[in-house]
Enzyme design. Structure first.
Site, PDB file in Angstrom:
ATOM      1  CG  HIS A  24      -0.241  -0.280   2.508  1.00  0.00           C
ATOM      2  ND1 HIS A  24       0.658   0.610   3.049  1.00  0.00           N
ATOM      3  CD2 HIS A  24      -0.273  -1.339   3.350  1.00  0.00           C
ATOM      4  CE1 HIS A  24       1.124   0.126   4.178  1.00  0.00           C
ATOM      5  NE2 HIS A  24       0.593  -1.058   4.386  1.00  0.00           N
ATOM      6  CG  ASP A  46       4.124  -2.633  12.109  1.00  0.00           C
ATOM      7  OD1 ASP A  46       3.151  -2.917  12.815  1.00  0.00           O
ATOM      8  OD2 ASP A  46       4.113  -2.750  10.871  1.00  0.00           O
ATOM      9  N   GLY A  85       1.919   3.119   2.196  1.00  0.00           N
ATOM     10  CA  GLY A  85       2.943   3.138   3.248  1.00  0.00           C
ATOM     11  C   GLY A  85       4.222   2.466   2.755  1.00  0.00           C
ATOM     12  CG  HIS A  86       4.298  -1.761   2.023  1.00  0.00           C
ATOM     13  ND1 HIS A  86       2.971  -2.164   2.002  1.00  0.00           N
ATOM     14  CD2 HIS A  86       4.876  -2.421   3.052  1.00  0.00           C
ATOM     15  CE1 HIS A  86       2.770  -3.037   2.964  1.00  0.00           C
ATOM     16  NE2 HIS A  86       3.890  -3.203   3.622  1.00  0.00           N
ATOM     17  CD  GLN A 109       6.538 -11.379  10.451  1.00  0.00           C
ATOM     18  OE1 GLN A 109       7.601 -11.464   9.860  1.00  0.00           O
ATOM     19  NE2 GLN A 109       5.929 -10.211  10.638  1.00  0.00           N
TER      20      GLN A 109
HETATM   21  O1  PAF Z   1       6.460  -5.370   8.831  1.00  0.00           O
HETATM   22  C1  PAF Z   1       6.449  -6.386   8.103  1.00  0.00           C
HETATM   23  O2  PAF Z   1       5.810  -6.437   7.066  1.00  0.00           O
HETATM   24  C2  PAF Z   1       7.203  -7.627   8.567  1.00  0.00           C
HETATM   25  O3  PAF Z   1       7.177  -7.757   9.944  1.00  0.00           O
HETATM   26  C3  PAF Z   1       8.640  -7.689   8.047  1.00  0.00           C
HETATM   27  C4  PAF Z   1       9.473  -6.554   8.623  1.00  0.00           C
HETATM   28  C5  PAF Z   1       8.666  -7.631   6.535  1.00  0.00           C
HETATM   29  C6  PAF Z   1       9.321  -8.991   8.470  1.00  0.00           C
HETATM   30  O4  PAF Z   1       8.662 -10.106   7.929  1.00  0.00           O
END
Ligand code: PAF
Length: 283
Positions: A36, A152, A38-39, A63
């Site tokens: 999105h 985050d 943000g990225h 994760q």
């Molecule tokens: O923020 C994220 O999308 C994930 O935690 C990351 C940093 C790509 C690690 O998998």
């Protein structure tokens, strides 16, 4: 132009070795896809700060503490590559899972202290999964700088500490949260919200901004947080996991905004877990 998608570490290394031989700096933007604005702002910052940019896309199973969350996580590789085409990204690295977690993989990176609060207890194993995969991505890409969103915030501090503690020669750069016009923080999870859920979710930031204003004026956090929790539930959130006021550098809990602080909220709306944080600077 759509950047080439590399799927093996060998192909990636061929590129990064060549770039480093030419004296070029490399920026990496680690993502799990479903990109999105943000990225994209991180890709842009990387492009401005480095000669070469790698965006990684890997939905990291380690994760996710909830298997359903992993299954439901949006996977949109084709659209992601299209979106990145405007940002001059040099390579999209979509690693083969075997290059990240080969058979017999047995190492975990764990950062103590910074992971003891907020997301840590609510998502057991999450930060170990993040720190492990990000350490691998740093070492695989051999990047000089890495770009992470402040959305985050705890993750940003954890990753920065991990790189420092392990002497990984990379600068970890935090970039401001990008928001919808409603104030809602951009997140891949927003795709899971219904139109009604989106309206509720947008109220989180409004409630947080009011709380931050009162905190900046020097008021005590405890009562204000109770009122904010009630306001969130009233707005249609089904559960508030935490509302915290913490030091922006160490994440120590603060009774009032006596130094540069961050206000953190995590709550559920429409079956989706939403997190946000904003700065609170004492007047
Ligand atoms: O923020 C994220 O999308 C994930 O935690 C990351 C940093 C790509 C690690 O998998």
């Amino acid at each position: 132009m759509i950047a080439p998608i590399l799927r093996s570490l060998a192909e990636l290394r061929a590129k990064t070795n060549e770039w480093h031989r030419n004296g070029e700096t490399i920026g990496v933007v680690p993502t799990m896809g479903a990109l999105h604005e943000g990225h994209l702002s991180l890709a842009q910052a990387a492009k401005e700060g480095c000669d070469r940019v790698i965006v990684t896309i890997f939905v990291n199973p380690k994760q996710f503490n909830n298997p359903e969350d992993l299954t439901n996580y949006p996977r949109t590789e084709h659209e992601d590559a299209q979106k990145l085409s405007r940002y001059g990204v040099d390579v999209i690295y979509v690693p083969d899972p075997q290059d990240i977690y080969p058979d017999g993989f047995s190492t975990t990176v764990s950062v103590a202290g910074l992971t003891d609060m907020m997301e840590g207890p609510f998502r057991p194993g999450h930060f170990e999964g993040v720190a492990t995969v990000v350490a691998k991505l740093f070492l695989q890409t051999q990047a000089d700088r890495a770009y992470f969103g402040e959305k985050d915030y705890q993750q940003l501090l954890v990753v920065r500490r991990m790189a420092r503690d392990l002497n990984i020669p990379i600068e970890v750069i935090g970039c401001p949260t990008v928001r919808e016009p409603s104030g809602l923080a951009m997140s891949s999870r927003n795709l899971l919200l219904s139109p009604e859920g989106l309206k509720i979710a947008a109220l989180m930031n409004e409630i947080m901004r009011q709380l931050a204003k009162d905190l900046a004026a020097g008021k005590d956090f405890v009562t204000l947080a109770q009122d904010a929790k009630a306001a969130l539930l009233n707005a249609g959130f089904t559960e508030v996991e935490y509302i915290d006021l913490r030091c922006a550098e160490t994440l120590e809990s603060l009774p009032r905004a006596s130094k540069p602080a961050r206000l953190f909220v995590t709550a559920w709306a429409d079956g989706v877990r939403l997190i946000d944080n904003i700065p609170v600077n004492p007047a």
